[in-house]
Design a protein around this motif. Structure first.
Motif, PDB file in Angstrom:
ATOM      1  N   ARG A 171       0.919  -1.244   0.059  1.00 51.05           N
ATOM      2  CA  ARG A 171      -0.023   0.005  -0.033  1.00 51.05           C
ATOM      3  C   ARG A 171       0.915   1.132   0.005  1.00 51.05           C
ATOM      4  O   ARG A 171       1.996   1.202   0.603  1.00 51.05           O
ATOM      5  N   GLY A 172       0.555   2.440  -0.827  1.00 46.05           N
ATOM      6  CA  GLY A 172       1.267   3.472  -0.633  1.00 46.05           C
ATOM      7  C   GLY A 172       1.929   3.648  -1.933  1.00 46.05           C
ATOM      8  O   GLY A 172       1.147   3.605  -3.196  1.00 46.05           O
ATOM      9  N   LYS A 173       3.008   3.827  -2.054  1.00 44.74           N
ATOM     10  CA  LYS A 173       3.742   4.190  -3.160  1.00 44.74           C
ATOM     11  C   LYS A 173       4.231   3.099  -3.885  1.00 44.74           C
ATOM     12  O   LYS A 173       4.703   2.076  -3.543  1.00 44.74           O
ATOM     13  N   ILE A 174       4.098   3.519  -5.412  1.00 39.87           N
ATOM     14  CA  ILE A 174       4.760   2.128  -6.060  1.00 39.87           C
ATOM     15  C   ILE A 174       6.032   2.932  -7.044  1.00 39.87           C
ATOM     16  O   ILE A 174       5.580   3.898  -7.550  1.00 39.87           O
ATOM     17  N   LEU A 175       6.985   2.629  -6.934  1.00 39.29           N
ATOM     18  CA  LEU A 175       8.048   3.155  -7.669  1.00 39.29           C
ATOM     19  C   LEU A 175       9.300   2.454  -8.391  1.00 39.29           C
ATOM     20  O   LEU A 175       8.885   1.246  -8.308  1.00 39.29           O
ATOM     21  N   LYS A 176       9.862   2.981  -9.210  1.00 43.68           N
ATOM     22  CA  LYS A 176      10.824   2.222 -10.391  1.00 43.68           C
ATOM     23  C   LYS A 176      12.371   2.702  -9.955  1.00 43.68           C
ATOM     24  O   LYS A 176      12.297   3.987  -9.811  1.00 43.68           O
ATOM     25  N   GLY A 177      13.292   1.878 -10.051  1.00 39.00           N
ATOM     26  CA  GLY A 177      14.643   2.346  -9.580  1.00 39.00           C
ATOM     27  C   GLY A 177      15.690   1.173 -10.257  1.00 39.00           C
ATOM     28  O   GLY A 177      15.235   0.121 -10.691  1.00 39.00           O
ATOM     29  N   LEU A 178      16.782   1.576 -10.129  1.00 34.88           N
ATOM     30  CA  LEU A 178      17.785   0.843 -10.716  1.00 34.88           C
ATOM     31  C   LEU A 178      18.711   0.134  -9.392  1.00 34.88           C
ATOM     32  O   LEU A 178      19.034   0.973  -8.318  1.00 34.88           O
ATOM     33  N   VAL A 179      18.776  -1.126  -9.510  1.00 33.65           N
ATOM     34  CA  VAL A 179      19.273  -1.746  -8.372  1.00 33.65           C
ATOM     35  C   VAL A 179      20.899  -1.437  -8.417  1.00 33.65           C
ATOM     36  O   VAL A 179      21.692  -1.940  -9.445  1.00 33.65           O
ATOM     37  N   ILE A 180      21.433  -1.017  -7.190  1.00 31.88           N
ATOM     38  CA  ILE A 180      23.025  -0.896  -7.172  1.00 31.88           C
ATOM     39  C   ILE A 180      23.686  -1.681  -6.415  1.00 31.88           C
ATOM     40  O   ILE A 180      24.732  -1.726  -6.453  1.00 31.88           O
TER      41      ILE A 180
ATOM     42  N   PRO B 100      13.394 -14.465  -2.874  1.00 27.08           N
ATOM     43  CA  PRO B 100      14.316 -15.153  -3.609  1.00 27.08           C
ATOM     44  C   PRO B 100      13.818 -15.558  -4.863  1.00 27.08           C
ATOM     45  O   PRO B 100      14.548 -16.222  -5.727  1.00 27.08           O
ATOM     46  N   CYS B 101      12.415 -15.662  -5.284  1.00 25.14           N
ATOM     47  CA  CYS B 101      12.035 -15.969  -6.612  1.00 25.14           C
ATOM     48  C   CYS B 101      12.271 -15.107  -7.735  1.00 25.14           C
ATOM     49  O   CYS B 101      12.604 -15.213  -8.812  1.00 25.14           O
ATOM     50  N   PHE B 102      12.735 -13.739  -7.383  1.00 26.38           N
ATOM     51  CA  PHE B 102      13.247 -12.680  -8.279  1.00 26.38           C
ATOM     52  C   PHE B 102      14.731 -12.722  -8.197  1.00 26.38           C
ATOM     53  O   PHE B 102      15.417 -12.834  -7.325  1.00 26.38           O
ATOM     54  N   GLY B 103      15.552 -13.335  -9.582  1.00 30.55           N
ATOM     55  CA  GLY B 103      16.652 -13.178  -9.775  1.00 30.55           C
ATOM     56  C   GLY B 103      17.432 -11.986 -10.065  1.00 30.55           C
ATOM     57  O   GLY B 103      17.679 -11.771 -11.254  1.00 30.55           O
ATOM     58  N   VAL B 104      17.375 -11.156  -9.205  1.00 28.73           N
ATOM     59  CA  VAL B 104      17.785  -9.567  -9.351  1.00 28.73           C
ATOM     60  C   VAL B 104      19.338  -9.556  -9.241  1.00 28.73           C
ATOM     61  O   VAL B 104      19.821 -10.008  -8.272  1.00 28.73           O
ATOM     62  N   LYS B 105      20.014  -8.831 -10.144  1.00 24.31           N
ATOM     63  CA  LYS B 105      21.269  -8.591 -10.197  1.00 24.31           C
ATOM     64  C   LYS B 105      21.660  -7.166 -10.057  1.00 24.31           C
ATOM     65  O   LYS B 105      20.610  -6.346 -10.329  1.00 24.31           O
ATOM     66  N   GLU B 106      22.762  -6.530  -9.907  1.00 24.82           N
ATOM     67  CA  GLU B 106      23.137  -5.136 -10.128  1.00 24.82           C
ATOM     68  C   GLU B 106      22.913  -4.805 -11.379  1.00 24.82           C
ATOM     69  O   GLU B 106      23.245  -5.613 -12.554  1.00 24.82           O
TER      70      GLU B 106
ATOM     71  N   THR C  54      15.386   0.004   7.983  1.00 24.77           N
ATOM     72  CA  THR C  54      15.762   1.029   6.792  1.00 24.77           C
ATOM     73  C   THR C  54      14.691   0.357   5.778  1.00 24.77           C
ATOM     74  O   THR C  54      14.638   0.906   4.765  1.00 24.77           O
ATOM     75  N   VAL C  55      14.202  -0.919   5.908  1.00 25.50           N
ATOM     76  CA  VAL C  55      13.489  -1.561   4.602  1.00 25.50           C
ATOM     77  C   VAL C  55      12.031  -1.247   4.833  1.00 25.50           C
ATOM     78  O   VAL C  55      11.221  -1.992   5.913  1.00 25.50           O
ATOM     79  N   LYS C  56      11.462  -0.530   4.006  1.00 27.82           N
ATOM     80  CA  LYS C  56       9.840  -0.275   3.919  1.00 27.82           C
ATOM     81  C   LYS C  56       9.398  -0.396   2.706  1.00 27.82           C
ATOM     82  O   LYS C  56       8.301  -0.116   2.410  1.00 27.82           O
ATOM     83  N   PHE C  57      10.096  -1.198   1.598  1.00 29.16           N
ATOM     84  CA  PHE C  57       9.686  -1.367   0.337  1.00 29.16           C
ATOM     85  C   PHE C  57       9.799  -2.998   0.013  1.00 29.16           C
ATOM     86  O   PHE C  57      10.589  -3.441   0.536  1.00 29.16           O
ATOM     87  N   ASN C  58       9.036  -3.371  -0.718  1.00 21.57           N
ATOM     88  CA  ASN C  58       9.223  -4.918  -1.219  1.00 21.57           C
ATOM     89  C   ASN C  58       9.260  -4.784  -2.949  1.00 21.57           C
ATOM     90  O   ASN C  58       8.611  -4.130  -3.534  1.00 21.57           O
ATOM     91  N   VAL C  59      10.133  -5.628  -3.437  1.00 22.69           N
ATOM     92  CA  VAL C  59      10.160  -5.885  -5.029  1.00 22.69           C
ATOM     93  C   VAL C  59       8.946  -6.411  -5.448  1.00 22.69           C
ATOM     94  O   VAL C  59       8.551  -7.647  -4.861  1.00 22.69           O
ATOM     95  N   VAL C  60       8.258  -5.826  -6.350  1.00 23.06           N
ATOM     96  CA  VAL C  60       7.042  -6.170  -6.949  1.00 23.06           C
ATOM     97  C   VAL C  60       7.068  -6.919  -8.324  1.00 23.06           C
ATOM     98  O   VAL C  60       6.784  -8.003  -8.652  1.00 23.06           O
ATOM     99  N   ALA C  61       8.060  -6.132  -9.191  1.00 23.14           N
ATOM    100  CA  ALA C  61       8.349  -6.736 -10.536  1.00 23.14           C
ATOM    101  C   ALA C  61       9.764  -6.546 -10.879  1.00 23.14           C
ATOM    102  O   ALA C  61      10.331  -5.608 -10.230  1.00 23.14           O
ATOM    103  N   HIS C  62      10.412  -7.201 -11.796  1.00 23.94           N
ATOM    104  CA  HIS C  62      11.797  -6.725 -12.132  1.00 23.94           C
ATOM    105  C   HIS C  62      12.103  -7.051 -13.652  1.00 23.94           C
ATOM    106  O   HIS C  62      11.325  -7.969 -14.319  1.00 23.94           O
ATOM    107  N   GLU C  63      12.630  -6.078 -14.222  1.00 25.75           N
ATOM    108  CA  GLU C  63      13.099  -6.158 -15.720  1.00 25.75           C
ATOM    109  C   GLU C  63      14.539  -6.676 -15.859  1.00 25.75           C
ATOM    110  O   GLU C  63      15.474  -6.189 -15.220  1.00 25.75           O
ATOM    111  N   ALA C  64      14.795  -7.542 -16.636  1.00 26.53           N
ATOM    112  CA  ALA C  64      16.276  -7.719 -16.926  1.00 26.53           C
ATOM    113  C   ALA C  64      17.242  -6.977 -17.211  1.00 26.53           C
ATOM    114  O   ALA C  64      16.727  -5.724 -17.730  1.00 26.53           O
ATOM    115  N   GLN C  65      18.457  -7.130 -17.113  1.00 32.73           N
ATOM    116  CA  GLN C  65      19.639  -6.023 -17.140  1.00 32.73           C
ATOM    117  C   GLN C  65      19.602  -5.707 -18.482  1.00 32.73           C
ATOM    118  O   GLN C  65      19.685  -6.633 -19.458  1.00 32.73           O
TER     119      GLN C  65
END
Length: 97
Positions: free
Chosen positions: A7-16, A53-59, A74-85
């Protein structure tokens, strides 16, 4: 996301960073307008997000994160979707989505 409601904000960003266990650091770049000089300046925020762990997220991947209840200090967000590198770019390059 498990039993955590998004609930609340849905954001997009780059995994560093993926150095933490099941937590990623997402960089969000944005422009801030300075009225006096009538110009924009570049700014960024780093957001910590829980990554199942079901998301194979890389930098370098682009992820969509949703706000949830606090999972840690410090963790208040959850990964919902991920686009490949896409193209390999540096950590601190300015990218808007």
């Amino acid at each position: 996301t498990g039993n955590v409601s998004i609930r609340g904000k849905i954001l997009k960003g780059l995994v560093i960073s993926t150095k933490m266990k099941r937590t990623v650091v997402v960089r969000r770049d944005y422009l801030h307008y300075i009225k006096k000089y009538r110009r924009f300046e570049k700014r960024h925020k780093n957001i910590h997000a829980h990554c199942s762990p079901c998301f194979g997220v890389k930098e370098g991947d682009i992820v969509t994160i949703g706000q949830c209840r606090p999972l840690a200090k410090t963790v208040k967000f959850n990964v919902v979707a991920h686009e490949a590198q896409r193209a390999k770019t540096g950590k601190k390059t300015f990218r808007m989505f």
